[in-house]
Design a protein around this motif. Structure first.
Motif, PDB file in Angstrom:
ATOM      1  N   SER A   1       0.822  -1.163  -0.099  1.00 25.74           N
ATOM      2  CA  SER A   1      -0.035   0.124   0.214  1.00 25.74           C
ATOM      3  C   SER A   1       0.823   1.274  -0.009  1.00 25.74           C
ATOM      4  O   SER A   1       2.065   1.296   0.435  1.00 25.74           O
ATOM      5  N   GLY A   2       0.270   2.366  -0.570  1.00 28.30           N
ATOM      6  CA  GLY A   2       0.698   3.568  -0.550  1.00 28.30           C
ATOM      7  C   GLY A   2       0.738   4.415   1.003  1.00 28.30           C
ATOM      8  O   GLY A   2       0.003   3.774   2.104  1.00 28.30           O
ATOM      9  N   GLY A   3       0.888   5.438   1.036  1.00 21.59           N
ATOM     10  CA  GLY A   3       0.847   6.167   2.420  1.00 21.59           C
ATOM     11  C   GLY A   3       1.619   7.542   2.498  1.00 21.59           C
ATOM     12  O   GLY A   3       1.634   8.186   1.221  1.00 21.59           O
ATOM     13  N   PHE A   4       1.824   7.812   3.457  1.00 22.89           N
ATOM     14  CA  PHE A   4       2.364   9.354   3.686  1.00 22.89           C
ATOM     15  C   PHE A   4       3.819   9.410   4.412  1.00 22.89           C
ATOM     16  O   PHE A   4       3.998   8.392   5.360  1.00 22.89           O
ATOM     17  N   SER A   5       4.788  10.392   4.531  1.00 21.23           N
ATOM     18  CA  SER A   5       5.792  10.182   4.936  1.00 21.23           C
ATOM     19  C   SER A   5       5.901  10.774   6.257  1.00 21.23           C
ATOM     20  O   SER A   5       5.525  12.139   6.513  1.00 21.23           O
TER      21      SER A   5
ATOM     22  N   TYR B   1       2.881   8.935  -1.412  1.00 20.67           N
ATOM     23  CA  TYR B   1       3.610   7.908  -1.989  1.00 20.67           C
ATOM     24  C   TYR B   1       2.480   6.937  -2.429  1.00 20.67           C
ATOM     25  O   TYR B   1       1.753   6.706  -1.725  1.00 20.67           O
ATOM     26  N   TYR B   2       2.860   6.492  -3.473  1.00 24.45           N
ATOM     27  CA  TYR B   2       1.781   5.498  -4.170  1.00 24.45           C
ATOM     28  C   TYR B   2       2.320   3.922  -3.770  1.00 24.45           C
ATOM     29  O   TYR B   2       3.286   3.721  -3.746  1.00 24.45           O
ATOM     30  N   PRO B   3       1.025   2.983  -4.147  1.00 21.63           N
ATOM     31  CA  PRO B   3       1.733   1.362  -4.090  1.00 21.63           C
ATOM     32  C   PRO B   3       2.687   0.992  -4.878  1.00 21.63           C
ATOM     33  O   PRO B   3       2.882   1.549  -6.004  1.00 21.63           O
ATOM     34  N   GLU B   4       3.490   0.036  -4.358  1.00 25.09           N
ATOM     35  CA  GLU B   4       4.298  -0.450  -5.220  1.00 25.09           C
ATOM     36  C   GLU B   4       4.145  -2.045  -5.446  1.00 25.09           C
ATOM     37  O   GLU B   4       3.212  -2.537  -4.871  1.00 25.09           O
ATOM     38  N   THR B   5       4.331  -2.722  -6.659  1.00 20.04           N
ATOM     39  CA  THR B   5       3.934  -3.927  -7.073  1.00 20.04           C
ATOM     40  C   THR B   5       4.990  -4.802  -7.272  1.00 20.04           C
ATOM     41  O   THR B   5       5.933  -4.318  -7.936  1.00 20.04           O
ATOM     42  N   VAL B   6       4.638  -6.166  -7.375  1.00 24.68           N
ATOM     43  CA  VAL B   6       5.743  -7.018  -7.979  1.00 24.68           C
ATOM     44  C   VAL B   6       4.836  -8.190  -8.572  1.00 24.68           C
ATOM     45  O   VAL B   6       3.914  -8.823  -8.046  1.00 24.68           O
ATOM     46  N   ASP B   7       5.273  -8.424  -9.919  1.00 23.90           N
ATOM     47  CA  ASP B   7       4.817  -9.628 -10.603  1.00 23.90           C
ATOM     48  C   ASP B   7       5.965 -10.568 -10.611  1.00 23.90           C
ATOM     49  O   ASP B   7       6.959 -10.318 -11.001  1.00 23.90           O
TER      50      ASP B   7
ATOM     51  N   GLY C   1       9.207   8.055  -1.677  1.00 24.09           N
ATOM     52  CA  GLY C   1       8.720   8.337  -2.997  1.00 24.09           C
ATOM     53  C   GLY C   1       8.824   6.985  -3.758  1.00 24.09           C
ATOM     54  O   GLY C   1       9.178   6.031  -3.661  1.00 24.09           O
ATOM     55  N   ASN C   2       7.998   7.025  -5.038  1.00 23.29           N
ATOM     56  CA  ASN C   2       8.139   6.083  -5.989  1.00 23.29           C
ATOM     57  C   ASN C   2       9.319   6.113  -7.150  1.00 23.29           C
ATOM     58  O   ASN C   2       9.022   7.006  -8.108  1.00 23.29           O
ATOM     59  N   ILE C   3      10.141   5.409  -7.011  1.00 22.87           N
ATOM     60  CA  ILE C   3      11.331   5.473  -7.759  1.00 22.87           C
ATOM     61  C   ILE C   3      11.765   4.246  -8.380  1.00 22.87           C
ATOM     62  O   ILE C   3      12.381   3.338  -7.641  1.00 22.87           O
ATOM     63  N   GLY C   4      11.690   4.125  -9.809  1.00 27.72           N
ATOM     64  CA  GLY C   4      12.145   3.173 -10.570  1.00 27.72           C
ATOM     65  C   GLY C   4      11.673   1.857 -10.385  1.00 27.72           C
ATOM     66  O   GLY C   4      10.712   1.684  -9.843  1.00 27.72           O
ATOM     67  N   SER C   5      12.266   0.709 -10.769  1.00 30.00           N
ATOM     68  CA  SER C   5      12.066  -0.414 -10.547  1.00 30.00           C
ATOM     69  C   SER C   5      13.126  -1.276 -10.493  1.00 30.00           C
ATOM     70  O   SER C   5      14.190  -1.271 -10.607  1.00 30.00           O
TER      71      SER C   5
END
Length: 746
Positions: A486-490, A503-509, A556-560
């Motif tokens: 899940s996303g959230g706040f700093s 900041y937004y959710p991160e995912t894994v496939d 933050g959401n940075i890269g993969s």
């Protein structure tokens, strides 16, 4: 014995076992024994919310029973590290019972309760919402299941790395007890007591108490005393009710944990860092092995109190099995800590925190038709916390910071198995989740409200797999699953703009193929899993200027990243009483487009971390263990020895050095040349051994055990951190330890 020799010996034995595995067909057993079926070696697991044997479950899972950990006098689940492929568990001493857990290179090294772990820890069906408390004391545990890869369908958000499912023993409904006492190096001693009473069939009560304390293995050069000590007490009661019909049962568990410890850190500051000028010369430029164990910190303290209640009901009819699990956990913490690790009063923190979570899960399981079974359910989770933090820089308080956060999550899920042919089964399912996160940040007496934010995140996480069983000795499977965090706040954002920006959710496939083989007439198991994971929208911390302390850390959401790996597990029982086990894990990780804006000079410049190593992601790890039970005239003697090998890994995204990329006289971007070497461990060859004598004592089962952990005396960090070019600190691996245990069961 050198690390190279140990590593070669490990690879040789695993390879010889592996070759034997392809030499003939047949049956067998997997890892350690646990709950038994009609096959005395078949391990029953609940990884898919069903009772299945380990070898029939088409996922990468390791089952570890209590006897394995008792043999090396384990105190916490941290001793699981290395026993399951691609699993690391280290202690984060910035929080009580806080764990840094990594599976397949996906890790979480943060104690803030506004953030969520990447690996879920589930205790008796209840998910722990934060990393604080995850480092569970080892007592009264029946079985631990380590599930590798995203488990979003059945276990929800924040399990992108995997799940550690802990099952404690149920009340036996019969009168009996297990009593144990241990004493070891560092003036460490613990006592355990589990007492059962009941009427033999319908009602049972289990009471337990666990105490463990240690002076600590650090030496404080300022106080001339041991440092890093701790004292833990855990106790509780569990009531199990089973009416005579046998279709219904209910279990209520009430428990509490008290912990006090000395949050000690080692000084890793180099002469090139800003605060080194204020530190005595002898405390600067120290190495990350033997020097770790002499510390200079000011006295600090931590206290933690965590009551919890779990209530589970099961109704098993001929048509459907219904399960309801209600969980409540609360914790209160107070901790001071000298983070600069020096005798100079440079950076000191004081944190008081409360956290409460409540969860409710409802499940139904059964068969739609013959060959098509299901598990469906719903999940509700609420949590809230309040953190009051004071930070003292060179003795001055930068202001009292109060952070309040709330989370509310709901989810609906389904998981199905469909036998489309006699030997082929398709598994599919998904979970819809909604997470609402709220956070406010205040300096009540000075700056007032810094900022606040509220955001709802929704995600559907599907899964599909297929397995083929050409005979009862062989299974081949393949799967794809998606997990999300899940996303959230700093919470450390210190301006109105950054505090209100989510900041937004991160995912894994994750794509996985594997096989599970039973060989040599149930004497050998050989399981292999290969996987590829695509890690997207990574949540990463960056440090920016701003706020009352001059800088702020935001997420933050940075890269993969691309993650590939291979895992092998094998157990061989050549003769009665003799068992060998081996694991091998290979891991290859690569950041993609990891570019973050950081402070450089008078402004912000893109920093490219793409060539850095992912943290808590060793490229090679593995284990070898052997156990032999010899029958004697008085009982039996069990000798166990195990080697866990872990290649070097990094513990923080940081900078060894940087190279500015210029466009004329303007810095266009900065290339980061790998992580700082001070946050990298050395090769760990962790050698453990024990000898246990079992005998009768006035009709009771008694035992005496002598044990040793880390007998090769490997010394390195378990956690290390550099702070914006100002100073650095770390925590150390426990050196060689040993002791003895006396126990009785009746």
């Amino acid at each position: 014995m050198t690390a190279t020799v140990l590593s070669r010996a490990m690879i040789a034995l695993v390879c010889s076992t592996s070759m034997a595995g392809f030499a003939a067909p047949a049956l067998a057993q997997s890892a350690p024994q646990a709950t038994e079926t009609t096959d005395s070696n078949a391990i029953v697991v609940s990884a898919r919310r069903r009772d299945e044997t380990l070898q029939e479950t088409p996922v990468a899972i390791t089952a570890i029973n209590a006897a394995m950990l008792e043999g090396k006098a384990s105190v916490t689940i941290g001793d699981l590290q290395g026993d399951a492929p691609n699993l690391l568990i280290t202690q984060q001493n910035s929080g009580a019972q806080a764990a840094n857990i990594a599976i397949r290179g996906l890790s979480f090294a943060n104690i803030e309760k506004s953030s969520t772990p990447t690996v879920g820890v589930v205790v008796d069906g209840v998910m722990m919402g934060t990393s604080t408390g995850q480092l569970q004391d080892f007592f009264d545990i029946d079985q631990i299941e380590v599930m590798r890869g995203p488990q979003g369908t059945l276990f929800g958000a924040n399990t992108i790395g995997g799940v550690i499912n802990i099952q404690r023993s149920k009340p036996t409904m019969r009168t009996g007890a297990k009593l144990e006492a241990s004493y070891g190096r560092w003036n460490s001693w613990n006592t355990k007591a589990v007492v059962n009473v009941g009427n033999g069939s319908t009602l049972g009560l289990k009471l337990w108490y666990f105490h463990n304390q240690s002076d600590g293995f650090y030496y404080n050069a300022n106080t001339k005393r041991s440092a890093g000590g701790s004292k833990n007490d855990a106790y509780g009661a569990s009531l199990l009710f089973k009416p005579t019909s046998g279709q219904f049962d209910a279990q209520l568990t009430v428990e509490n944990v008290h912990q006090k410890f000395d949050p000690t850190v080692s000084n890793l500051t180099s002469a090139a860092e800003g605060f080194s000028a204020f530190m005595p010369a002898v405390e600067v430029g120290r190495n990350t092995t033997n020097d770790l164990y002499t510390v200079f910190t000011s006295p600090a303290q931590s206290s933690y109190n965590a009551p919890a209640v779990t209530f589970q009901m099961n109704l098993d009819t001929d048509i459907v099995k219904l399960t309801a699990i209600t969980g409540w956990r609360h914790s209160s913490e107070f901790q001071t800590q000298d983070f600069d690790g020096s005798s100079t009063n440079i950076y000191f923190s004081q944190r008081a925190q409360t956290y409460t979570q409540w969860s409710q899960e409802l499940r139904a399981a059964g068969k739609i038709v013959e060959g098509l079974d299901y598990v469906v359910g719903s999940f509700l989770f609420d949590s809230e916390f309040t953190l009051t933090a004071d930070t003292f820089v060179f003795g001055g308080n930068t202001g009292t910071n109060v952070i309040n956060g709330k989370t509310r999550s709901i989810a609906f899920f389904g998981d199905f198995n469909w036998s489309v042919a006699d030997t082929v089964r398709v598994s599919f399912g998904g979970r819809w989740s909604e997470d609402r996160r709220q956070l406010s940040n205040d300096y009540p007496t000075t700056l007032g409200r810094i900022g606040d934010g509220s955001k709802t995140f929704r995600k559907f996480t599907p899964k599909i797999g297929i397995d083929w069983r050409p005979n009862r000795d062989t299974m081949v499977y393949a799967s794809w699953s998606r997990g999300y965090r899940s996303g959230g706040f700093s919470p450390r954002a210190m301006t109105a703009a950054t505090a209100s920006t989510p900041y937004y959710p991160e995912t894994v496939d994750s794509f996985e193929i594997g096989t599970k083989l039973d060989l040599f007439d149930r004497k050998l198991t050989f399981n292999v899993a290969g996987f590829y994971s695509k890690y997207k929208d990574m949540q990463q911390d960056v440090t920016l200027p701003g706020g009352p302390q001059g800088s702020q850390t935001i997420t933050g959401n940075i890269g993969s990243a691309d993650i590939k790996g291979l895992e092998i597990e094998s157990t061989w029982r050549p003769v009665r009483g003799l068992k060998f086990s081996a694991t091998v894990a290979l891991l290859d990780t690569q950041f993609k487009g990891f570019i973050a804006n950081n402070a450089y000079g008078a402004g912000l410049v893109p920093f490219d971390y793409s060539n850095n190593r992912m943290i808590y992601a060793p490229s090679f790890s593995g284990s070898l263990s052997g156990e032999y039970t010899a029958q004697t005239s008085f009982g039996s003697v069990v000798t166990a020895i195990g080697l866990r090998h872990i290649s070097p890994y990094d513990e923080q995204i940081s900078a060894a050095s940087i190279t500015p990329v210029m466009a004329g006289t303007v810095v266009q971007k900065v290339n980061v040349n790998g992580n700082d070497p001070r946050v990298r461990t050395v090769t760990q060859d962790l050698l453990d051994a024990s000898v246990t004598a079992n005998f009768k004592l006035h009709g009771a089962d008694a035992y005496v055990r002598v044990y040793g952990r880390n007998l090769a005396d490997i010394r390195t960090t378990t956690h290390a951190f550099t702070v914006a070019g100002l100073w650095s600190f770390g925590a150390a691996l426990e050196p060689r330890s040993y002791g003895a245990t006396l126990g009785v069961k009746f």
